[in-house]
Structure formats: C-alpha cells, structure tokens
Design a protein around this motif. Sequence first.
Motif, short mmCIF file in Angstrom:
data_model
loop_
_atom_site.label_atom_id
_atom_site.label_comp_id
_atom_site.label_asym_id
_atom_site.label_seq_id
_atom_site.Cartn_x
_atom_site.Cartn_y
_atom_site.Cartn_z
N UNK A 195 0.79 -1.22 0.00
CA UNK A 195 0.00 0.00 0.00
C UNK A 195 0.83 1.28 0.00
N UNK A 196 2.13 1.14 0.19
CA UNK A 196 3.01 2.31 0.15
C UNK A 196 3.19 2.77 -1.28
N UNK A 197 3.17 4.07 -1.47
CA UNK A 197 3.45 4.62 -2.80
C UNK A 197 4.87 5.13 -2.80
N UNK A 198 5.80 4.20 -2.99
CA UNK A 198 7.21 4.55 -2.99
C UNK A 198 7.96 3.66 -3.97
N UNK A 199 8.98 4.21 -4.56
CA UNK A 199 9.80 3.43 -5.47
C UNK A 199 10.83 2.61 -4.70
N UNK A 200 11.39 3.22 -3.66
CA UNK A 200 12.45 2.57 -2.89
C UNK A 200 11.88 2.02 -1.60
N UNK A 201 12.21 0.77 -1.30
CA UNK A 201 11.76 0.14 -0.08
C UNK A 201 12.89 -0.74 0.42
N UNK A 202 13.29 -0.52 1.66
CA UNK A 202 14.42 -1.24 2.22
C UNK A 202 14.02 -1.99 3.48
N UNK A 203 14.93 -2.81 3.98
CA UNK A 203 14.68 -3.60 5.18
C UNK A 203 14.32 -2.72 6.37
N UNK A 204 14.97 -1.58 6.53
CA UNK A 204 14.63 -0.69 7.65
C UNK A 204 13.19 -0.21 7.56
N UNK A 205 12.71 0.05 6.34
CA UNK A 205 11.31 0.45 6.16
C UNK A 205 10.38 -0.68 6.60
N UNK A 206 10.73 -1.90 6.23
CA UNK A 206 9.93 -3.07 6.60
C UNK A 206 9.83 -3.19 8.11
N UNK A 207 10.92 -2.97 8.81
CA UNK A 207 10.91 -3.07 10.27
C UNK A 207 9.91 -2.09 10.88
N UNK A 208 9.86 -0.88 10.33
CA UNK A 208 8.91 0.11 10.82
C UNK A 208 7.47 -0.33 10.55
N UNK A 209 7.24 -0.87 9.36
CA UNK A 209 5.89 -1.33 9.00
C UNK A 209 5.46 -2.45 9.96
N UNK A 210 6.37 -3.38 10.25
CA UNK A 210 6.06 -4.47 11.18
C UNK A 210 5.66 -3.90 12.54
N UNK A 211 6.43 -2.93 13.05
CA UNK A 211 6.10 -2.31 14.33
C UNK A 211 4.72 -1.65 14.29
N UNK A 212 4.44 -0.93 13.22
CA UNK A 212 3.14 -0.25 13.11
C UNK A 212 1.99 -1.24 13.08
N UNK A 213 2.14 -2.31 12.34
CA UNK A 213 1.08 -3.32 12.25
C UNK A 213 0.88 -3.98 13.62
N UNK A 214 1.98 -4.42 14.24
CA UNK A 214 1.86 -5.09 15.53
C UNK A 214 1.26 -4.16 16.59
N UNK A 215 1.61 -2.89 16.55
CA UNK A 215 1.07 -1.95 17.51
C UNK A 215 -0.44 -1.78 17.33
N UNK A 216 -0.90 -1.82 16.09
CA UNK A 216 -2.30 -1.55 15.78
C UNK A 216 -3.22 -2.76 15.88
N UNK A 217 -2.67 -3.94 16.09
CA UNK A 217 -3.51 -5.14 16.18
C UNK A 217 -3.54 -5.62 17.63
N UNK A 218 -4.69 -5.49 18.27
CA UNK A 218 -4.80 -5.93 19.67
C UNK A 218 -4.41 -7.39 19.83
N UNK A 219 -3.81 -7.69 20.97
CA UNK A 219 -3.40 -9.06 21.26
C UNK A 219 -1.98 -9.38 20.82
N UNK A 220 -1.29 -8.41 20.22
CA UNK A 220 0.08 -8.64 19.75
C UNK A 220 1.11 -7.87 20.57
N UNK A 221 0.77 -7.56 21.82
CA UNK A 221 1.66 -6.77 22.65
C UNK A 221 3.01 -7.47 22.85
N UNK A 222 2.98 -8.79 23.10
CA UNK A 222 4.23 -9.52 23.30
C UNK A 222 5.07 -9.54 22.03
#
Length: 159
Positions: free
Chosen positions: A114-141
């Motif tokens: 869903x990102x509108x970007x040409x460049x995507x790196x591993x560091x970007x992925x790490x941020x996306x993972x954090x954002x998803x986990x933060x926003x989904x209840x039950x994934x605190x651990x």
Amino acid sequence: MMMDILMYLFETYIHSDVELQVNQDELEEELLRAGFHQKDIYKALVWLEDLAALQQSERHSAISVCSAAASTRIYTNREKARLNMQCRGFILFLEQVNVLTTETREMVIDRVMGLETEEFELDDLKWIVLMVLFNVPGNENAYTLMEELLYSKEQGILH
C-alpha cells in the motif's frame, strides 16, 4: 516521502505520552509545519486508515488460516519487486520466532504494498512491522519482542 511521515507519526504519537485522539485537521497542520508536503500527508493518512480497516476486517474474519509451520508463503511478482530477498527472509525469520503470525504477516505485506514509494528497504519493513503489531490488539508480546530485536545492540544481524 510517505514513509518519513509514517515514521514521524509513529515516533511522535506512539513512543510518547501525547494523546492519541488528535483532530485530523490539526494533525495535517502539524505535518505541514514539520515540512511535509500536503500530497504525501494525505497518502500517509489514507495508508493509516487502511491499516485500521485491515485490522478491523482481520478481527471479524471467520476464515481459518493454516499455521505457518504447515504452509509456505508464495510471493507474487509485484510483491517480489517491492520486497527483495532480504525483506522476504526477514519476514520468514519473524514468523519463525513467533513475532508474526500468518495473519499479521499478511497485514504487513498488504501495508508494504500500500506504500506509494519506489524505494523500499529492510529498515522500512521493520517500521511497518512495528506499526502493524502496535495496531492489532493481542500482539503486545510480539510488538515488545520486535522492539527488542530492533533496539538490542547484541543483535548485529538485524541492524
């Protein structure tokens, strides 16, 4: 850039004591003052709305998904173009250490696509993972483990 806005918002509102109930107009004004462009701000806010909607649909979904141990994720050509081998390997690693479930993995991939970007790196992925986990209840651990993986100085493999 859209990813910069998402990271700014995540760091400003998630890793602080700032109240999360922010008026969207005020938020847009703050982002404009921070130097972001209106078009990118709009895209980032839509991206966040889509994440919230995805989280809602996952919670209400009655579809059972096979366990990660019993299945293999096959990436489409479009996904492979965005997620290089290093990113795909990292996603698999996160599943193996139980940071990501099959459901959260699919949410991460959806939000990456869903990102509108040409460049995507591993560091970007790490941020996306954090954002998803933060926003989904039950994934605190899982969120805490992901943070530890990212911020631990002994984990040279992840930096």
